[in-house]
Motif scaffolding. Structure first.
Motif, PDB file in Angstrom:
ATOM      1  N   ALA A  43     -24.363  12.770  30.945  1.00  0.00           N
ATOM      2  CA  ALA A  43     -24.906  11.855  31.212  1.00  0.00           C
ATOM      3  C   ALA A  43     -24.964  10.040  29.915  1.00  0.00           C
ATOM      4  CB  ALA A  43     -26.519  10.675  31.764  1.00  0.00           C
ATOM      5  N   TRP A  44     -25.029  10.923  28.484  1.00  0.00           N
ATOM      6  CA  TRP A  44     -24.314   9.638  27.903  1.00  0.00           C
ATOM      7  C   TRP A  44     -23.073   9.839  26.966  1.00  0.00           C
ATOM      8  CZ3 TRP A  44     -27.296   6.260  24.864  1.00  0.00           C
ATOM      9  CH2 TRP A  44     -26.212   6.507  23.639  1.00  0.00           C
ATOM     10  N   LEU A  45     -22.519  10.800  27.412  1.00  0.00           N
ATOM     11  CA  LEU A  45     -20.606  11.410  27.280  1.00  0.00           C
ATOM     12  C   LEU A  45     -20.150   9.718  28.635  1.00  0.00           C
ATOM     13  CD1 LEU A  45     -18.378  11.780  26.187  1.00  0.00           C
ATOM     14  CD2 LEU A  45     -18.478  13.710  26.853  1.00  0.00           C
ATOM     15  N   SER A  46     -20.262  10.037  29.356  1.00  0.00           N
ATOM     16  CA  SER A  46     -20.226   9.335  30.545  1.00  0.00           C
ATOM     17  C   SER A  46     -20.387   8.152  30.652  1.00  0.00           C
ATOM     18  CB  SER A  46     -20.561  10.216  32.370  1.00  0.00           C
ATOM     19  OG  SER A  46     -22.199   9.804  32.327  1.00  0.00           O
ATOM     20  N   LEU A  55     -31.121  11.172  31.033  1.00  0.00           N
ATOM     21  CA  LEU A  55     -31.298  10.916  29.130  1.00  0.00           C
ATOM     22  C   LEU A  55     -32.879  10.532  28.439  1.00  0.00           C
ATOM     23  CD1 LEU A  55     -28.956   7.778  29.166  1.00  0.00           C
ATOM     24  CD2 LEU A  55     -28.209   9.839  28.428  1.00  0.00           C
ATOM     25  N   HIS A  56     -32.543  10.563  27.417  1.00  0.00           N
ATOM     26  CA  HIS A  56     -34.192  10.849  26.777  1.00  0.00           C
ATOM     27  C   HIS A  56     -34.310   8.803  26.514  1.00  0.00           C
ATOM     28  CE1 HIS A  56     -36.946  11.063  23.036  1.00  0.00           C
ATOM     29  NE2 HIS A  56     -36.915  12.615  23.880  1.00  0.00           N
ATOM     30  N   LEU A  77     -16.758  20.398  29.761  1.00  0.00           N
ATOM     31  CA  LEU A  77     -17.545  19.357  30.577  1.00  0.00           C
ATOM     32  C   LEU A  77     -18.982  19.731  31.315  1.00  0.00           C
ATOM     33  CD1 LEU A  77     -15.747  16.171  30.792  1.00  0.00           C
ATOM     34  CD2 LEU A  77     -17.629  16.012  29.239  1.00  0.00           C
ATOM     35  N   GLU A  78     -18.370  21.134  32.195  1.00  0.00           N
ATOM     36  CA  GLU A  78     -19.322  21.089  33.490  1.00  0.00           C
ATOM     37  C   GLU A  78     -20.007  22.222  32.625  1.00  0.00           C
ATOM     38  OE1 GLU A  78     -15.509  19.800  34.494  1.00  0.00           O
ATOM     39  OE2 GLU A  78     -15.331  20.735  33.228  1.00  0.00           O
ATOM     40  N   GLU A  79     -19.953  22.817  31.354  1.00  0.00           N
ATOM     41  CA  GLU A  79     -20.600  23.888  31.144  1.00  0.00           C
ATOM     42  C   GLU A  79     -21.902  22.488  29.575  1.00  0.00           C
ATOM     43  OE1 GLU A  79     -18.321  27.441  29.412  1.00  0.00           O
ATOM     44  OE2 GLU A  79     -17.125  25.483  29.418  1.00  0.00           O
ATOM     45  N   GLU A  80     -22.021  21.677  29.713  1.00  0.00           N
ATOM     46  CA  GLU A  80     -22.610  21.161  28.693  1.00  0.00           C
ATOM     47  C   GLU A  80     -23.485  20.712  29.930  1.00  0.00           C
ATOM     48  OE1 GLU A  80     -22.649  20.537  26.077  1.00  0.00           O
ATOM     49  OE2 GLU A  80     -21.037  21.555  25.170  1.00  0.00           O
ATOM     50  N   SER A  81     -24.807  20.505  29.348  1.00  0.00           N
ATOM     51  CA  SER A  81     -26.116  19.916  30.323  1.00  0.00           C
ATOM     52  C   SER A  81     -26.294  18.690  30.754  1.00  0.00           C
ATOM     53  CB  SER A  81     -27.104  19.692  29.123  1.00  0.00           C
ATOM     54  OG  SER A  81     -27.431  18.638  28.473  1.00  0.00           O
ATOM     55  N   ALA A  82     -26.579  18.616  31.434  1.00  0.00           N
ATOM     56  CA  ALA A  82     -26.867  16.775  32.160  1.00  0.00           C
ATOM     57  C   ALA A  82     -27.047  15.770  31.287  1.00  0.00           C
ATOM     58  CB  ALA A  82     -27.597  16.799  33.464  1.00  0.00           C
ATOM     59  N   GLY A  83     -28.123  15.728  30.524  1.00  0.00           N
ATOM     60  CA  GLY A  83     -28.277  14.666  29.230  1.00  0.00           C
ATOM     61  C   GLY A  83     -27.070  14.127  28.671  1.00  0.00           C
ATOM     62  N   THR A  84     -26.206  15.192  28.054  1.00  0.00           N
ATOM     63  CA  THR A  84     -24.855  15.470  27.792  1.00  0.00           C
ATOM     64  C   THR A  84     -23.990  14.489  28.724  1.00  0.00           C
ATOM     65  OG1 THR A  84     -25.481  17.444  25.942  1.00  0.00           O
ATOM     66  CG2 THR A  84     -23.205  16.588  26.165  1.00  0.00           C
TER      67      THR A  84
END
Length: 401
Positions: free
Chosen positions: A267-270, A294-295, A258-265
């Motif tokens: 945010a959506w996942l959380s 988020l978009h 998760l730490e390697e994913e983008s802030a948007g990913t």
């Protein structure tokens, strides 16, 4: 399901403010009581949007914790309006109207720094008010005939600084335990922006994956979001620990943490864990800064999920704050928020927050709400004088490159 919330003297909210979650009548219609699934709160930075959500969260926490966690001699940990000496001297007020098992109830209380000054619960069978209990002071109770159970025994166990509803639930009162549950653990989830809160939300997702009761749904929502993620999994890391990894659509791509994913990913996942939980059981999701990272199409999709009766079969509600003005207009030619679902916060010269609805304005059917809001037609926007900014730089030091 919430119908109305009233609050006074909490943080930047000084005078009584009301958030209604019932549909506003259209022109020529009689007053309606149709509950709304969504309410979005807009306003300038520091105008009090988050404090409206926080007041609902504080009320829920007081019901949940006052009997079991507040210290017997510790008073009431309230947060009154601090920009005036009268804030500390004035009681704080909270009241919510809600539906439980098809019946309307109204519950509220008043507190100061030391004790509960008042507490009441009414119900409305066939549209007429019926008192269940009323507390005129820390130890002054009256009970209606409609409230069965060991009311007097619970009264004796209720401390001056704890709520009767909280004490009744701890003592398994048959009716009040159900109302307590509706207003606390199954009634309101509060999510905020920030790294600490994001980690907490991701722990909820991790729990869902571990329990395996909604893994397919979360993975499908990940794929639909077009983030390049095919699925997420829990993997062993040693010492009986597990972590979440995300697998990409390319077969030979290694999994990423998760730490390697983008802030948007992230945010959506959380958001997905709390969203699915509340949609599955009903209740209210309070989301501060829902648009963060988020978009607009993703945040609008989340709103549409709550407004879709095929998805939201248990009457779950979403109350959120946002700066994303695209949600006030139409995305892909579809209205996202109706006028009675849009609320504004604005501060006066004393720093006190007022809360009001877009439905209070006589807008045309074809009016561009997004443009009108940004132009200040409904208030609740910051006033920025660009000429004053120019003056700052005219007077500033000139540094050599």
């Amino acid at each position: 399901m919430l119908l109305r919330f009233r609050v006074a003297n909490h943080r930047s909210i000084r005078g009584e403010q009301t958030l209604s979650l019932t549909a506003a009548p259209r022109r020529g219609e009689a007053k309606r009581t149709q509950p709304l699934q969504v309410a979005g709160i807009y306003g300038a930075n520091a105008s009090g949007k988050s404090n409206v959500l926080d007041s609902l969260r504080w009320m829920s926490d007081a019901i949940r914790l006052s009997h079991t966690h507040w210290k017997p001699t510790g008073g009431v940990p309230r947060r009154p309006f601090k920009l005036s000496p009268a804030g500390r001297e004035t009681p704080s007020f909270f009241e919510v109207d809600f539906l439980h098992e098809g019946v309307r109830y109204s519950y509220g209380f008043e507190v100061d720094d030391e004790v509960v000054l008042g507490e009441w619960l009414n119900t409305f069978p066939r549209g007429r008010v019926r008192k269940l209990f009323d507390r005129g002071g820390p130890t002054d109770f009256t009970f209606g005939r409609g409230l069965a159970g060991e009311t007097q025994r619970i009264r004796k166990l209720t401390r001056p600084n704890s709520l009767y509803l909280s004490c009744a639930a701890s003592n398994n009162h048959p009716l009040l335990s159900g109302l307590y549950e509706r207003l606390t653990s199954s009634g309101a989830y509060f999510i905020q922006h920030g790294e600490l809160h994001e980690r907490f939300r991701l722990d909820v997702v991790k729990h869902i994956l571990d329990a395996e009761y909604a893994t397919d749904d979360i993975n499908e929502l990940l794929r639909i979001a077009d983030l390049g993620v095919e699925r997420m999994e829990l993997v062993e890391t040693g010492a009986q620990e597990k972590k979440v990894v995300l697998r990409r659509r390319m077969e030979d791509a290694p999994p990423l943490s998760l730490e390697e994913e983008s802030a948007g990913t992230r945010a959506w996942l959380s958001l997905l864990g709390h969203t699915l939980s509340i949609l599955y059981i009903g209740g209210t999701l309070l989301a501060d800064e829902i648009d963060s990272s988020l978009h607009p199409l993703l945040s609008s999709t989340l709103i549409r999920m709550f407004k879709d009766h095929d998805i939201n079969r248990h009457g779950a509600q979403l109350i959120f704050s946002s700066h994303d003005t695209t949600l006030l207009g139409s995305l892909l030619n579809e209205e996202i928020l109706a006028r009675d679902e849009v609320w504004f916060t604005e501060k006066d010269d004393s720093g006190a927050t007022s809360l009001y609805s877009l439905a209070e304005f006589h807008t045309r059917r074809d009016e561009n709400i997004e443009r009108g809001y940004l132009q200040g037609r409904y208030g609740a926007v910051p006033y920025l004088n660009f000429e004053s900014i120019r003056e700052i730089f005219k007077k500033g030091p000139v540094l050599k490159p």
